[in-house]
Design a protein around this motif. Structure first.
Motif, mmCIF file in Angstrom:
data_model
loop_
_atom_site.group_PDB
_atom_site.id
_atom_site.type_symbol
_atom_site.label_atom_id
_atom_site.label_comp_id
_atom_site.label_asym_id
_atom_site.label_seq_id
_atom_site.Cartn_x
_atom_site.Cartn_y
_atom_site.Cartn_z
ATOM 1 N N GLY A 58 0.791 -1.226 0.000
ATOM 2 C CA GLY A 58 0.000 0.000 0.000
ATOM 3 C C GLY A 58 0.821 1.272 0.000
ATOM 4 N N ALA A 59 2.019 1.229 -0.581
ATOM 5 C CA ALA A 59 2.874 2.416 -0.598
ATOM 6 C C ALA A 59 2.284 3.508 -1.472
ATOM 7 C CB ALA A 59 4.273 2.046 -1.098
ATOM 8 N N GLY A 60 2.682 4.758 -1.203
ATOM 9 C CA GLY A 60 2.266 5.887 -2.021
ATOM 10 C C GLY A 60 3.226 6.096 -3.181
ATOM 11 N N VAL A 61 3.109 7.262 -3.802
ATOM 12 C CA VAL A 61 3.912 7.540 -4.991
ATOM 13 C C VAL A 61 5.398 7.475 -4.676
ATOM 14 C CG1 VAL A 61 4.451 9.268 -6.759
ATOM 15 C CG2 VAL A 61 2.087 8.932 -6.030
ATOM 16 N N ARG A 62 5.808 8.037 -3.541
ATOM 17 C CA ARG A 62 7.235 8.035 -3.204
ATOM 18 C C ARG A 62 7.772 6.614 -3.112
ATOM 19 N NH1 ARG A 62 10.344 12.004 -1.177
ATOM 20 N NH2 ARG A 62 8.513 13.260 -0.641
ATOM 21 N N GLY A 63 7.036 5.727 -2.443
ATOM 22 C CA GLY A 63 7.483 4.343 -2.320
ATOM 23 C C GLY A 63 7.463 3.603 -3.636
ATOM 24 N N LEU A 64 6.412 3.836 -4.451
ATOM 25 C CA LEU A 64 6.283 3.149 -5.726
ATOM 26 C C LEU A 64 7.273 3.661 -6.763
ATOM 27 C CD1 LEU A 64 2.392 2.881 -5.969
ATOM 28 C CD2 LEU A 64 4.030 1.152 -5.197
ATOM 29 N N ALA A 65 7.911 4.796 -6.492
ATOM 30 C CA ALA A 65 8.966 5.272 -7.395
ATOM 31 C C ALA A 65 10.169 4.343 -7.381
ATOM 32 C CB ALA A 65 9.388 6.686 -6.997
ATOM 33 N N ALA B 105 6.633 11.488 -11.459
ATOM 34 C CA ALA B 105 5.489 12.071 -10.760
ATOM 35 C C ALA B 105 5.894 12.563 -9.374
ATOM 36 C CB ALA B 105 4.357 11.049 -10.657
ATOM 37 N N GLN B 106 6.749 11.786 -8.691
ATOM 38 C CA GLN B 106 7.210 12.217 -7.369
ATOM 39 C C GLN B 106 8.041 13.482 -7.471
ATOM 40 O OE1 GLN B 106 6.391 10.901 -4.253
ATOM 41 N NE2 GLN B 106 7.334 12.870 -3.716
ATOM 42 N N ASP C 5 8.403 19.299 -6.351
ATOM 43 C CA ASP C 5 8.432 20.698 -6.795
ATOM 44 C C ASP C 5 7.267 21.475 -6.184
ATOM 45 O OD1 ASP C 5 10.673 20.190 -8.293
ATOM 46 O OD2 ASP C 5 9.602 20.008 -10.205
ATOM 47 N N LEU C 6 6.089 20.864 -6.177
ATOM 48 C CA LEU C 6 4.920 21.516 -5.585
ATOM 49 C C LEU C 6 5.131 21.727 -4.087
ATOM 50 C CD1 LEU C 6 1.993 22.561 -5.776
ATOM 51 C CD2 LEU C 6 1.233 20.187 -5.416
ATOM 52 N N ALA C 7 5.703 20.716 -3.413
ATOM 53 C CA ALA C 7 5.945 20.833 -1.973
ATOM 54 C C ALA C 7 6.903 21.984 -1.681
ATOM 55 C CB ALA C 7 6.510 19.519 -1.437
ATOM 56 N N ALA D 190 3.356 18.530 1.386
ATOM 57 C CA ALA D 190 4.413 19.431 1.854
ATOM 58 C C ALA D 190 5.131 18.849 3.069
ATOM 59 C CB ALA D 190 3.823 20.800 2.175
ATOM 60 N N LEU D 191 4.364 18.312 4.008
ATOM 61 C CA LEU D 191 4.981 17.761 5.206
ATOM 62 C C LEU D 191 5.799 16.508 4.906
ATOM 63 C CD1 LEU D 191 2.203 18.290 7.872
ATOM 64 C CD2 LEU D 191 4.481 19.305 7.868
ATOM 65 N N ARG D 192 5.319 15.664 3.981
ATOM 66 C CA ARG D 192 6.129 14.505 3.592
ATOM 67 C C ARG D 192 7.493 14.947 3.077
ATOM 68 N NH1 ARG D 192 1.295 12.743 0.901
ATOM 69 N NH2 ARG D 192 0.231 11.100 2.087
ATOM 70 N N HIS D 193 7.477 15.978 2.241
ATOM 71 C CA HIS D 193 8.717 16.478 1.661
ATOM 72 C C HIS D 193 9.638 17.025 2.756
ATOM 73 C CE1 HIS D 193 11.187 18.154 -1.587
ATOM 74 N NE2 HIS D 193 11.304 19.245 -0.837
#
Length: 437
Positions: A135-142, A223-224, A229-231, A268-271
């Motif tokens: 169940g990882a998010g984008v960062r993990g799936l990268a 995508a990450q 960049d957005l963060a 933002a907080l993840r970053h």
């Protein structure tokens, strides 16, 4: 493109590094990487090449691997450093072994140097599928990054575009020998189950499964990158100067984050938190919601793997390392011309000539009173409230006494008694350094 040419192209940005270190387990992948680089060293001008073997001591079979690696390196003329590490007895031995291994690598790799590891395309595909099932998010799936910082240097994975089949063919062609880790055949490990049970079935129906999964990981890394960049854009307004810069703590202004949507707050907080701690899974982000939505006069704390996020004074503060340890009673300050080192609490020194003694440094116990010129006797708690000193600082803020008279509070020259005025008490607060790899 040959493996040699692909390796040279991938390592082109690091040809000027002071040194290259190879993480050599003795298995197929790292053996091929070592042989490739040693061969290239005969025709190319490369940085000095060294190998590092980490001995975990987790199984009897591994006791012979250092000697095997030594013979291999001797035959190729590559210096080898063998390091034994202790692996913590925890639930995930694999994770603990990896952390111990990379802590050792961090100690060896010097400023600007490079650590080369031998993960390949099949590893990338396995990682993507393994993390997807968790169940990882984008960062993990990268997936596995091709490069990332490591201490004072970088870790580079130059074989990520190569398949294990290609590495095996190279090893057979050049008559290489390697060790086999018996645990790699143990189906109780999730990765082994994927490798030996799941992926063969994938390959039977989709021969390019590993390649396409690795390509998906590349799309997710892109995508990450956009999310990062957005963060960075969202964090910029929150990274205002703290009113207590002497605390040397990472902090953010809260209001700019509250102006964002919940999704962008989390991004933002993840970053921001990624270099500081292991990140929680999606279910445990409720801790952020609780901290964010707590009453205005509350001082909520969100406890994470490597530290705590505090909300106070309209800011978020990251605490870890010594900040999570109670300071012990300060030692006697006999030489006031030198800094006084405080256990788990930084150090203290005088700016200017120290007042006449005998002097003592203490921490708050409650009920302290300070005689301030022009204001009379004032309760220390109220004085700290007036200066909006965060609650997590107050129990470790050094106080200077002469006998039982409170003379001054460190770093707060406005809070001092009627003693001589030609000195200040300066506190170098502890950092958050907890030796994260």
């Amino acid at each position: 493109m040959s493996l040699h040419a692909r390796l040279l192209a991938g390592l082109a940005p690091w040809r000027a590094a002071p040194a290259w270190h190879i993480a050599l387990s003795g298995g197929l992948d790292s053996t091929v990487l070592l042989h490739l680089l040693a061969s290239l060293g005969h025709t190319e001008h490369l940085p000095p090449l060294h190998a590092i073997h980490i001995h975990h001591g987790l199984q009897a079979a591994a006791d012979g691997w250092p000697a095997h690696c030594q013979r291999l390196c001797d035959g190729l003329g590559v210096p080898l450093q063998i390091i034994s590490v202790q692996v913590a007895p925890v639930a995930s031995v694999e994770r603990a072994a990896r952390e111990a291994r990379y802590q050792a690598f961090t100690q060896v790799v010097g400023e600007g140097e490079v650590l080369l590891t031998a993960q390949h395309r099949d590893d990338q595909a396995e990682t993507l599928l393994f993390r997807l099932l968790r169940g990882a998010g984008v960062r993990g799936l990268a997936g596995i990054p091709a490069s990332r910082p490591l201490g004072r240097g970088m870790v580079i994975r130059p074989l990520l575009e190569c398949s294990r089949e290609q590495l095996l063919a190279y090893a057979v062609e050049h008559g290489l020998s390697w060790v086999e880790d018996p645990t790699n055949a143990d189906p109780s490990y999730a990765r082994n189950h994927l490798r030996h049970q799941v992926f063969p079935q994938f390959a039977a129906h989709w021969p390019q499964a590993a390649q396409t999964l690795a390509r998906s990981a590349a799309h997710l890394r892109e995508a990450q990158g956009l999310l990062d960049d957005l963060a960075a854009l969202d964090l910029a307004p929150a990274q205002s100067q703290s009113p207590f810069s002497w605390l040397r703590l990472p902090s953010l202004a809260l209001q700019p984050l509250l102006d964002l949507s919940p999704e962008r707050q989390r991004n933002a907080l993840r970053h921001w938190l990624a270099p500081l701690t292991l990140l929680p899974d999606s279910e445990h982000w409720a801790g952020w919601t609780d901290l964010r939505d707590a009453a205005s006069d509350a001082k909520p704390i969100w406890r994470l793997a490597q530290g705590e996020l505090h909300r106070e004074g309209g800011r978020l503060w990251w605490l870890s390392g010594d900040w999570l340890r109670a300071p012990r009673q300060p030692p006697s300050w006999l030489e006031t011309t030198e800094a006084l080192h405080l256990a788990a609490n930084g150090q203290l020194r005088f700016q200017g000539e120290a007042p006449q003694g005998p002097l003592q440094v203490r921490y708050r116990q409650g009920g302290e009173v300070l005689n301030i010129p022009g204001r009379g006797h004032r309760d220390l708690k109220r004085l700290l409230n007036e200066h909006a000193i965060p609650a997590f600082v107050r129990a470790r803020l050094p106080l200077l006494f002469r006998d039982d008279e409170l003379l001054a509070v460190a770093n707060l020259p406005a809070i001092r008694g009627p003693a001589e005025v030609h000195w200040q008490l300066q506190w170098q607060a502890p950092t958050n350094d907890q030796r994260l790899s």
